[in-house]
Design a protein around this motif. Sequence first.
Motif, short mmCIF file in Angstrom:
data_model
loop_
_atom_site.label_atom_id
_atom_site.label_comp_id
_atom_site.label_asym_id
_atom_site.label_seq_id
_atom_site.Cartn_x
_atom_site.Cartn_y
_atom_site.Cartn_z
N PRO B 35 18.59 16.62 49.12
CA PRO B 35 18.19 18.12 49.76
C PRO B 35 19.08 18.26 51.06
O PRO B 35 19.16 17.35 51.63
CB PRO B 35 16.83 17.98 49.85
CG PRO B 35 16.32 16.48 50.27
CD PRO B 35 17.41 15.91 49.32
N SER B 36 19.26 19.38 51.14
CA SER B 36 20.07 19.78 52.60
C SER B 36 19.01 20.50 53.34
O SER B 36 17.94 19.83 53.52
CB SER B 36 21.13 20.79 52.23
OG SER B 36 20.80 21.61 51.44
N ALA B 37 19.12 21.61 54.02
CA ALA B 37 18.10 22.23 54.46
C ALA B 37 16.94 23.00 53.76
O ALA B 37 16.97 22.49 52.55
CB ALA B 37 18.82 23.55 55.24
N THR B 92 14.12 14.67 65.15
CA THR B 92 13.93 15.26 66.51
C THR B 92 14.91 16.45 66.68
O THR B 92 15.06 17.09 67.54
CB THR B 92 14.48 14.07 67.52
OG1 THR B 92 15.77 13.62 67.23
CG2 THR B 92 13.56 13.00 67.48
N GLN B 93 15.87 16.42 66.01
CA GLN B 93 16.95 17.60 66.14
C GLN B 93 16.60 18.88 65.28
O GLN B 93 17.23 19.83 65.16
CB GLN B 93 18.43 17.37 65.62
CG GLN B 93 19.17 16.14 66.05
CD GLN B 93 19.43 16.55 67.60
OE1 GLN B 93 19.72 17.74 68.08
NE2 GLN B 93 19.45 15.69 68.71
N GLY B 94 15.31 18.84 64.73
CA GLY B 94 14.47 19.97 64.28
C GLY B 94 14.64 20.30 62.26
O GLY B 94 14.25 21.27 62.20
N ALA B 95 15.08 19.31 61.80
CA ALA B 95 14.94 19.23 60.39
C ALA B 95 13.53 19.55 60.00
O ALA B 95 12.58 19.03 60.45
CB ALA B 95 15.53 17.83 59.84
N PRO B 96 13.50 20.29 59.00
CA PRO B 96 12.22 20.92 58.50
C PRO B 96 11.41 19.82 57.64
O PRO B 96 11.42 20.00 56.50
CB PRO B 96 12.71 22.22 57.61
CG PRO B 96 13.97 21.83 57.37
CD PRO B 96 14.57 21.16 58.12
N ALA B 97 10.94 18.95 58.12
CA ALA B 97 10.28 17.67 57.49
C ALA B 97 8.75 18.07 57.53
O ALA B 97 8.12 18.37 58.45
CB ALA B 97 10.59 16.51 57.69
N ASP B 98 8.01 17.47 56.38
CA ASP B 98 6.66 17.49 56.47
C ASP B 98 5.92 16.16 56.87
O ASP B 98 5.04 15.93 57.58
CB ASP B 98 6.02 18.09 55.16
CG ASP B 98 6.38 19.36 54.90
OD1 ASP B 98 5.86 20.23 55.75
OD2 ASP B 98 7.12 19.78 53.93
N VAL B 99 6.76 15.20 56.02
CA VAL B 99 5.92 13.67 56.35
C VAL B 99 7.17 12.91 56.71
O VAL B 99 8.40 13.09 56.09
CB VAL B 99 5.59 13.32 55.05
CG1 VAL B 99 5.14 11.99 54.90
CG2 VAL B 99 4.41 13.94 54.47
#
Lengths: 288, 269, 347
Positions: B35-37, B92-99
């Motif tokens: 997956p990308s963003a 830490t650079q802001g990737a949209p992760a949940d877990v």
Amino acid sequence: MDAPLTPAPGRSGAGKSGGRGRAARERGVSGRAPLALLVPAVLGLAFLVLPLAGLLVRAPWPTLLRRLAEPYVLEALRLSLVCATLATAVCLVLGVPLAWLLARVAFPGRRVVRALVTVPLVLPPVVGGVALLLVLGRRGLLGQWLESAFGVTLPFTTAGVVVAEAFVAMPFLVISVEGALRGADRRYEEAAATLGASRWTVFRRVTLPLIAPGVAAGAVLCWARALGEFGATITFAGNFPGTTRTMPLAVYLALETEPEAAIVLSLVLLAVSVAILAGLRDRWVSAS
Amino acid sequence: MSNAVSGSVLGRLSRWAAVVPVALAVLSGCGSGEPSAASPAAADGARQVTVFAAASLTGTFTELGKAFEAAHPGTSVRFNFGSSATLAQQITQGAPADVFAAASPATMKTVTDAALTSGAPTTFVRNKLQIAVPAANPAKVDELKDLTDPKVKVALCAEQVPCGAAATKALAAAGLKVTPVTLEQDVKATLTKVELGEVDAALVYRTDVIASGGKVQGIDFPEADKAVNDYPIAALAKAPSGDLAGQFVALVLSPQGKDVLAKAGFEAP
Amino acid sequence: MSGGGLRARLVVTRPAFTLDVALEVAPGEVVALLGPNGAGKTTALRALAGLVALSPGGEISLDGRALHAVPAERRPVGMVFQDYLLFPHLSALDNVAFGPRCRGASKAEARRAAAALLERVGLAAHAAARPRQLSGGQAQRVALARALAVRPRLLLLDEPLAALDAHTRLEIRSQLRRHLADFDGATVLVTHDPLDAMVLADRLVVVEEGAVVQEGTPGDVARRPRTDYVARLVGLNLYRGAGDGGRVKVGELLFSTIEQVEGQAFVAFPPAAVALYRSRPDGSPRNLWQARIDGVERHGDNVRVHLDGPIGAFADVTPAAVAELDLTPGRTVWASVKATETHAYPA
């Protein structure tokens, strides 16, 4: 290398397509560059340069010198320069004749061969590295034989780095040189033949000097590509300080723990390569 | 003349280059799945949970993801597998992760230090090192000491990545000094070298040996107990799908999750 | 010509074109292949050099030795190319020394021979110059020296003067003529310029559409053209007709001529021999016809009038006559030629 701007009438063949016509064109077309070209051109430049600016902005300037002085940096840099240069030499020795074959000899399947030459361009470098292992590795098709007959193993050696870089960079040289060969005036080769030159002599004494600028351009592209090579190198040659850890590998590893060190290493690689390329370019221009 | 020539070179390159994107598109089509963003798919009611997990969890988490989707109809789980350090940096650079499930406490610490987890991470499994040798074991390795033989080609993970740190710890515990031929950037790359027979031995995780499906042989060694790797998992503070994040973590910690992980060779903490 | 010199039948078959030309050139003789663009002259020359393969039926022998199966680099042939094709990366001296080097001479020997040849063509002072520093005429002489340096038995020149401006051309033409006279092998020269051909060659071979249409000494060809192309080149009005003693019937017109010819015959006369009248001239001069003026153009000091009518013809008149007779396009005039100005010969 530029043709003089005062061509004598009816100079030898090179002048036919060279100096006069171009000089006239350069003088004839003037006026403002159209916006339709200028805007995308500036955007294109920004696209290429901004990531570099990003590196510069985020560079840990206060600790830069201390980090540069660490011995592993110089070691990796030296290894990178040596390997990229050797890989370029390998590409020249093998790639120029290959380009000649593609440009000058009509053989069945030439188009297929030409497409095959681009394989390293489209192949993800890591896959290229695996493919090299399958052929030249200890258990590889040729590698087995190399080891049993000569006791030579390529993986995990500096020679392996050169092989991986040459594999990935060769297409750049072949494509450039083939283009130069196709653009070169073949009548010079015919003239040499009527003077008694064998095909080898023609190639060595006429063709090669005529396409020298194209060969140089190809070698530069090839060298630059080899210098930045990562995937095939780490896969085929491994990653060991002093023997196979080139700058890109050191950068990648540094990213795991110390992103700032990675930025410093990247800047060093960039600065050195830009300096060398700019230096070469100047030398060619002044040599003409 | 140089201008004219390099011009033609570029012209030629661009002609060749025209085929490259097509070929790349074909290749990337084959290798998709990363997956990308964040995709906007969540907008139309379908819910999505994005899990960043260490590469060594690829098999088990994919299986758990399917179970999660089955238990939560209308929900899809997207994974981003990779080196724990890289994943931590992306977060830490802001990737949209949940877990985030990491292969080492150190990499998880980067994220907790940035106060990006919701609550303290939980150690859900432990992984132990094994000596991996090619199926035929050409160098006849059967204990850790054999790796010190200069004739035995050894691959280790680089110290900067968790499997490398564990290997260093284990070797130090055994009081042995091994000179590897390569320091690989991740455990899969290390294992590949063994599978292809390029090296005679490597130190990798037990789970990786099991996942290789018999292509390599795993040898246990006592010092491995001194270098056990803890895998922490945490829901993230800025999780776009907060409640689902917690539920996914719960699944991993549940008996069902433990069962899947144990089958793959992980040990319970 | 027994054995010595060149004997060739040059057959080259291509999808849309066939060249089939027989050539014999004695040692020391200069033969010019003359013909319009696309006639196959250059192909013939390239075939002699070995740069184009002969088709079945073709053969080349030089001084009694079969050459057609010998590759270009082993033929005793020197060639001067149209654009000279001096190697741009080599000095004039090294250009000339290139051939001897390739044929086994040592570097010093080759350079000595090259220096002597440059001296002979008057370029000793330019030995170190690169081709792009040479004028057109100098480059042409270096190209000639380079071709002669391999001591060829056959010298080929492809449009040797075409790349030069008018002034240089005059000078180089006479020099070339001298050098060709000194050369003891066979020479074949390709040109589309009749003047070059007349001055340089001992014999002309006119090629049109891949075949020889006429050959002979320059004087012979100039006097007795056999095709429209040759007639235009040498500046004659030419007609084909039926001879009947002192008369040749061309279409409706009956030309009186001095020469007696029977059967198929040519009549030729120069444009300057055509006299024009506003009205039918008194008396009744023979060889008179009515024509319409199709065009008028300057031609040297005179005016060339293009005539349409029972036969097309050119007439050269003075500018004064143009004014006096009001020779404008569309006007009808009478034209006549004296029998003594015509030249009739069998077709």
